[in-house]
Design a protein around this motif. Structure first.
Motif: not given
Length: 321
Positions: A246-274
């Motif tokens: 029931s980690e509601a906040y993390r769930g919101e972040i998860q959905q945000l990241l999935l949408k960003l990754e769908e529209n801009h592939p590589g977003t997760r890798h870029s976030i972690m690199a920086g």
């Protein structure tokens, strides 16, 4: 689709890299990333030897991430006399969920012939998570209770097993979510702690003191690729969400990241690199700031900033209901 490397049928397309890979080349790619992370994080010290081996305790939950990590580690180090692998499983007491994942842990440990330890909330604390959720004396999310209890047992039993490092199966999605949560909360001290606790190069981290250093060798691999690897290798993974999650906040972040990754592939890798680069700089800046001396808990002996640790206070609240 054909594999870019051999022309056979591809089983996956990585939008972030453009690669099409067949089963063999996909699995090899996942394994290569895990081994590269181990190397780049300097997880294996130069003085490790058959006479002075490292003990790596793996937090094996039975889910896809920890099962894949354990499989790759065994394939890489199973015959290396410098490394002893030990699997540690925590049974929280969640009916219809954890029993099946424990079965997966036992099956995998037997298949790989590695030492496997199983500990339970009931044996160690006299509670089960199903009962904790029902009582909820602190009016908290189930994950808040469980996180405290799991961390305590992982740390305590890793220490009893002589661990030099405690390895967990956090994947790229997990770590990118944590990175964004820390940024959105403006918590630079937590970013610094994140580097020293689990994502930093072992030669650059602050000494963990009395705690077991942690590592996340799977953190360069996206969650869906971990699941595909488990499927292709026919690993005994129990792929089901915890019913109390029931980690509601993390769930919101998860959905945000999935949408960003769908529209801009590589977003997760870029976030972690920086993030990892910034985390190292932040660790240098904040290291030691606000650090408090730790005491032994009066009731259980765990390290705590007060007289009684958070775990013991929670158990007291649960028992009082």
């Amino acid at each position: 689709m054909e594999c870019d490397k051999c022309g056979r049928d591809a089983v996956m397309h990585a939008a972030y890299s453009g690669a099409h890979l067949c089963e063999d080349h996909f699995c090899a790619s996942v394994e290569k990333r895990v081994r590269r992370r181990i190397r780049e994080d300097n997880m294996l010290p130069r003085d490790a030897s058959p006479e002075n081996p490292q003990t790596w305790v793996i937090g094996l939950s039975g889910g896809k991430d920890s099962v894949v990590l354990t499989h790759i580690l065994d394939d890489t180090f199973g015959r290396d006399p410098r490394i002893e692998l030990v699997a540690l499983t925590i049974h929280e007491g969640i009916e219809g969920y954890r029993d099946k994942s424990v079965d997966a842990c036992v099956e995998l440990a037997d298949d790989l012939d590695i030492h496997h330890e199983l500990v339970t909330y009931e044996d160690e604390f006299g509670v089960q998570m199903d009962d904790v959720v029902e009582k909820d004396p602190e009016n908290m999310a189930a994950c808040a209770y469980c996180g405290v209890f799991r961390r305590d047992l992982l740390e305590r039993f890793a220490d009893e097993l002589g661990a030099d490092k405690l390895l967990t199966g956090h994947n790229l999605d997990d770590e990118a979510q944590t990175a964004l949560m820390n940024f959105f909360e403006g918590d630079l001290k937590q970013v610094a702690k994140h580097f020293d606790a689990s994502i930093g190069d072992f030669e650059k981290r602050r000494d963990a003191g009395e705690f077991i250093p942690r590592a996340k060798p799977l953190r360069d691999v996206p969650e869906k690729e971990v699941a595909l690897y488990a499927h292709l290798k026919d690993l005994p993974a129990h792929i089901t969400e915890c019913p109390h999650s029931s980690e509601a906040y993390r769930g919101e972040i998860q959905q945000l990241l999935l949408k960003l990754e769908e529209n801009h592939p590589g977003t997760r890798h870029s976030i972690m690199a920086g993030y990892e680069e910034l985390a190292e700089l932040t660790a240098r800046e904040y290291r030691g700031e606000g650090r408090v001396d730790l005491n032994d808990c009066e009731r259980c002996g765990s390290k705590t900033a007060g007289d009684v640790c958070r775990k013991c206070r929670l158990i007291e609240s649960i028992e009082a209901v």
